[in-house]
Design an enzyme around this catalytic site. Structure first.
Site, mmCIF file in Angstrom:
data_model
loop_
_atom_site.group_PDB
_atom_site.id
_atom_site.type_symbol
_atom_site.label_atom_id
_atom_site.label_comp_id
_atom_site.label_asym_id
_atom_site.label_seq_id
_atom_site.Cartn_x
_atom_site.Cartn_y
_atom_site.Cartn_z
ATOM 1 N N LYS A 38 -6.688 14.039 0.956
ATOM 2 C CA LYS A 38 -7.221 13.210 1.850
ATOM 3 C C LYS A 38 -6.249 11.817 2.025
ATOM 4 O O LYS A 38 -4.856 11.656 1.671
ATOM 5 C CB LYS A 38 -9.083 12.119 1.331
ATOM 6 C CG LYS A 38 -8.244 11.333 0.308
ATOM 7 C CD LYS A 38 -9.615 10.723 0.132
ATOM 8 C CE LYS A 38 -9.740 10.193 -1.718
ATOM 9 N NZ LYS A 38 -11.112 9.428 -2.242
ATOM 10 N N ARG A 136 -22.257 5.001 -6.383
ATOM 11 C CA ARG A 136 -21.281 5.260 -4.096
ATOM 12 C C ARG A 136 -21.807 6.040 -3.342
ATOM 13 O O ARG A 136 -22.045 5.410 -2.764
ATOM 14 C CB ARG A 136 -19.692 5.021 -4.775
ATOM 15 C CG ARG A 136 -18.822 4.983 -3.618
ATOM 16 C CD ARG A 136 -17.974 5.416 -3.816
ATOM 17 N NE ARG A 136 -16.837 6.251 -4.582
ATOM 18 C CZ ARG A 136 -16.062 7.287 -5.012
ATOM 19 N NH1 ARG A 136 -14.675 6.441 -4.771
ATOM 20 N NH2 ARG A 136 -15.672 8.157 -4.484
ATOM 21 N N TYR A 264 7.941 -17.502 8.159
ATOM 22 C CA TYR A 264 7.411 -18.447 8.773
ATOM 23 C C TYR A 264 6.515 -19.552 7.910
ATOM 24 O O TYR A 264 6.083 -19.033 6.832
ATOM 25 C CB TYR A 264 5.937 -17.514 8.877
ATOM 26 C CG TYR A 264 6.249 -16.431 10.327
ATOM 27 C CD1 TYR A 264 6.540 -16.773 11.723
ATOM 28 C CD2 TYR A 264 6.019 -14.938 10.439
ATOM 29 C CE1 TYR A 264 6.974 -16.446 12.747
ATOM 30 C CE2 TYR A 264 6.770 -14.129 11.359
ATOM 31 C CZ TYR A 264 6.418 -14.657 12.766
ATOM 32 O OH TYR A 264 6.672 -13.875 13.809
ATOM 33 N N MET A 313 5.833 -8.908 9.891
ATOM 34 C CA MET A 313 4.919 -7.778 10.592
ATOM 35 C C MET A 313 6.205 -7.198 10.543
ATOM 36 O O MET A 313 5.685 -5.934 9.646
ATOM 37 C CB MET A 313 4.558 -8.100 11.755
ATOM 38 C CG MET A 313 3.916 -6.234 12.696
ATOM 39 S SD MET A 313 3.472 -6.861 14.327
ATOM 40 C CE MET A 313 1.838 -8.003 14.360
#
Length: 369
Positions: A38, A136, A264, A313
């Site tokens: 997965k 779950r 930043y 980013m």
């Protein structure tokens, strides 16, 4: 001379084979092996990994969602594929592509039975999941009668396995809880067999379960993270090989003066003369902001360089003041050293998260095919 030229995830199929054979060595010869592929094979390359595992002789695959199973079928994968968390909206496609659902609640069982009847299915293979403590997904122990009543005399579906999931198989402090889960699962499966009149095969162990509770391997085990090189234990990690290595390069080097800031929000301010290197990867590539401000580190020319300032980013900046390096040099983000577990731990997370976070825009290169 740099050998990659850009941010690249190297996927080593020799390492994958090594890990598979190591895990198989912990099992009885007749125990089936399910490979969990997965999340794009834990962030690597789902189709390539599945094809390799098929050649190695695994018995089953598991994915989380139907669309992942469809991707494998379209790539030519023939082995049975268990869908661990199917959604009702995808049931028709699930049957169309011969995928096998985990039925985990009365609602899901009822809905899938209706779709199977509508599509004229006979003895369609399904897996029934029981909740033994993870809380779950899964039927409760007292749902055994409900399941038997709904499926015992129905021709549409055939339960081929029952399974559960250990909640803390890697934690030796929770051994008592794990053993209780195992005993509960044994009781449930025995009761269900009696009420069905036949015995589906059983599976409960994940990677850490294979290592710590081999006596509970039943007829099949499931391994995900172990195949990719991580065993949730330092001793086991030493016997496994990381499949994925994330590398990048130095784009630019800057000389920073005292009191200058980097990145930043001026999150890093230099206290003396420093040298920084800017690397072409950032949170859009899977390196989250939580690795910034000297938490994460990478390896350049054999030495560690801390991430400074906020992760951008598309870029991170690292401190290379004491490292002899130049623009274009190769950088190891994670792999053998540091491992994905080491890199993740620096920001108080786990290898699963960093591995599965690597963006599709990062180039994948298969080595040792």
């Amino acid at each position: 001379m740099n050998s990659i030229g850009e941010t690249t995830l190297l996927i080593d199929l020799n390492a994958l084979e090594h890990n598979y054979r190591f895990l198989k060595s912990k099992l009885a010869q007749e125990t089936k092996f399910l490979a969990v592929v997965k999340a794009f094979a834990y962030g690597s390359d789902m189709v390539t990994v599945a094809k390799k595992m098929e050649t190695l002789g695994v018995d089953y695959f598991a994915v989380a969602y139907v669309k992942e199973g469809i991707l494998l079928r379209n790539a030519g994968i023939k082995l049975p594929i268990l869908v661990l968390h199917p959604q009702h909206i995808n049931f028709h496609e699930l049957i169309e592509y011969s995928l096998e659902p985990s039925l985990y609640s009365p609602k899901i069982l009822k809905l899938f039975l209706e779709v199977a009847k509508d599509k004229g299915q006979t003895a369609y293979p399904v897996h029934v999941k029981f909740n033994t403590g993870l809380n779950r997904l899964g039927f409760w122990e007292n749902d055994v009668d409900y399941i038997a009543e709904h499926l015992r005399d129905r021709k549409e579906l055939k339960i081929i396995s029952v399974f559960s999931h250990l909640a803390a198989s890697e934690d030796t402090n929770e051994k008592s809880f794990s053993l209780t889960q195992i005993e509960t699962f044994k009781k449930i499966s025995k009761e269900l067999n009696q009420k069905l009149g036949y015995a589906p095969f059983r599976h409960m162990l994940n990677t850490s379960g294979i290592i710590n509770y081999p006596e509970a391997q039943f007829e099949m085990v499931r391994s995900g993270i172990g195949l990719y090189g991580y065993g949730n234990d330092k001793a086991i990690d030493g016997q496994l090989k990381p499949v994925a290595t994330l590398k990048t390069i130095i784009s630019q080097i800057h000389k920073i003066e005292p009191n200058e800031s980097v990145g930043y929000n001026r999150a890093f301010k230099s206290d003396h003369y420093r040298t920084t290197a800017t690397l072409p990867l950032g949170h859009a590539d899977g390196i989250g902001r939580h690795y910034g401000n000297q938490k994460g580190h990478v390896r350049i020319n054999g030495k560690y360089a801390s991430v400074i300032g906020n992760v951008c980013m598309d870029m991170i900046m690292v401190d290379v003041t004491d490292i002899d390096c130049k623009e274009g040099d190769e950088v190891v983000v994670f792999g053998q050293n540091p491992s994905a577990e080491d890199f993740a731990a620096s920001a108080n997370t786990i290898s699963y998260e960093i591995l599965t976070a690597i963006s599709p825009r990062v180039k994948r290169v298969i080595i040792n095919p």
